[in-house]
Design an enzyme around this catalytic site. Structure first.
Site, PDB file in Angstrom:
ATOM      1  CE1 TYR A 136       0.637   1.628   4.321  1.00 58.26           C
ATOM      2  CE2 TYR A 136       0.885  -0.601   4.403  1.00 58.26           C
ATOM      3  CZ  TYR A 136       1.209   0.696   4.906  1.00 58.26           C
ATOM      4  OH  TYR A 136       1.950   0.658   6.135  1.00 58.26           O
TER       5      TYR A 136
ATOM      6  CG  ASP B 203       3.030   3.838   6.308  1.00 60.73           C
ATOM      7  OD1 ASP B 203       4.277   3.475   6.205  1.00 60.73           O
ATOM      8  OD2 ASP B 203       2.411   2.968   7.207  1.00 60.73           O
TER       9      ASP B 203
ATOM     10  CB  ILE C  98      -8.195   3.055   9.885  1.00 57.65           C
ATOM     11  CG1 ILE C  98      -7.721   2.623   8.423  1.00 57.65           C
ATOM     12  CG2 ILE C  98      -6.825   3.699  10.612  1.00 57.65           C
ATOM     13  CD1 ILE C  98      -7.344   3.743   7.721  1.00 57.65           C
TER      14      ILE C  98
ATOM     15  CE1 TYR D  55      -4.232   5.499  12.684  1.00 61.89           C
ATOM     16  CE2 TYR D  55      -4.475   6.549  10.551  1.00 61.89           C
ATOM     17  CZ  TYR D  55      -3.915   5.348  11.240  1.00 61.89           C
ATOM     18  OH  TYR D  55      -3.184   4.381  11.060  1.00 61.89           O
TER      19      TYR D  55
ATOM     20  CG  PHE E  52      -4.806   3.711   2.480  1.00 68.04           C
ATOM     21  CD1 PHE E  52      -3.418   3.785   3.015  1.00 68.04           C
ATOM     22  CD2 PHE E  52      -5.887   4.498   3.366  1.00 68.04           C
ATOM     23  CE1 PHE E  52      -3.182   4.236   4.332  1.00 68.04           C
ATOM     24  CE2 PHE E  52      -5.362   4.807   4.594  1.00 68.04           C
ATOM     25  CZ  PHE E  52      -4.225   4.609   5.048  1.00 68.04           C
TER      26      PHE E  52
END
Length: 188
Positions: free
Chosen positions: A39, A51, A70, A96, A113
């Site tokens: 990812y 990330d 998540i 988040y 993502f």
């Protein structure tokens, strides 16, 4: 243009398929809840990457439905099949929330993502009912690995072809510049 699906009905988790899986690809299930993914996560507001597994080519593994990730991931990954690549847009309440995840993710951030489902596996120690199920699982894992390897090989070939084409264009430009100077003798 790919269709965007609202997986939660409230716009909280949107999924757009970037690369479709093969029709017979495996999907996560109660028997195969462990998933392996590649990812890259970005902030929707700035497109800043916070990330990724692509830099070091790692695999991120987790069990669906256990709160290890998540909420948006638990929801979206259940709809994917091995080999599929999808863009998943997550509103803060499915990511988040108001707390964020400092310092990378600010409060109330919408996240995007790009996720590739690489494999699905059973829990360690779970009993698989028959030998045939185990053989089928091993065949599926083999097929998944072959599909990923083929995809990577195709991407490598495309990169090499693009490099060769770029080198040919550069050489053509250099040859054209060389030939401009020829045949233009100075008149006396």
């Amino acid at each position: 243009m790919a269709e965007t699906l609202d997986l939660t009905g409230d716009g909280g988790v949107l999924k757009t398929v970037i690369r479709k899986p093969k029709d017979d690809a495996m999907a996560p299930s109660d028997s195969f809840p462990l998933v392996d993914v590649h990812y890259e996560g970005t902030l929707a507001e700035t497109s800043e990457v916070f990330d990724t597994t692509h830099e070091d080519n790692t695999i991120f593994s987790f069990e669906l439905g256990e709160g290890a990730v998540i909420k948006a991931w638990d929801i979206a990954l259940k709809t994917m099949k091995v080999g599929e690549v999808a863009k998943i847009t997550c509103k803060p309440e499915y990511a988040y929330g108001s707390a964020g995840s400092p310092p990378e993710i600010p409060p109330d951030a919408t996240l995007v993502f790009e996720v590739e489902l690489v494999a699905c596996r059973p829990r360690k120690g779970s009993s698989i009912s028959t030998v045939n199920d185990e053989k089928a699982r091993l065949e599926e894992l083999k097929r998944q690995r072959e599909m990923v390897a083929k995809s990577k090989e195709e991407e490598k070939k495309k990169r090499e072809e693009a490099k060769a084409a770029a080198a040919a264009r550069i050489q053509a430009k250099l040859d054209a510049k060389k030939n401009q100077g020829k045949g233009k003798a100075k008149a006396k």
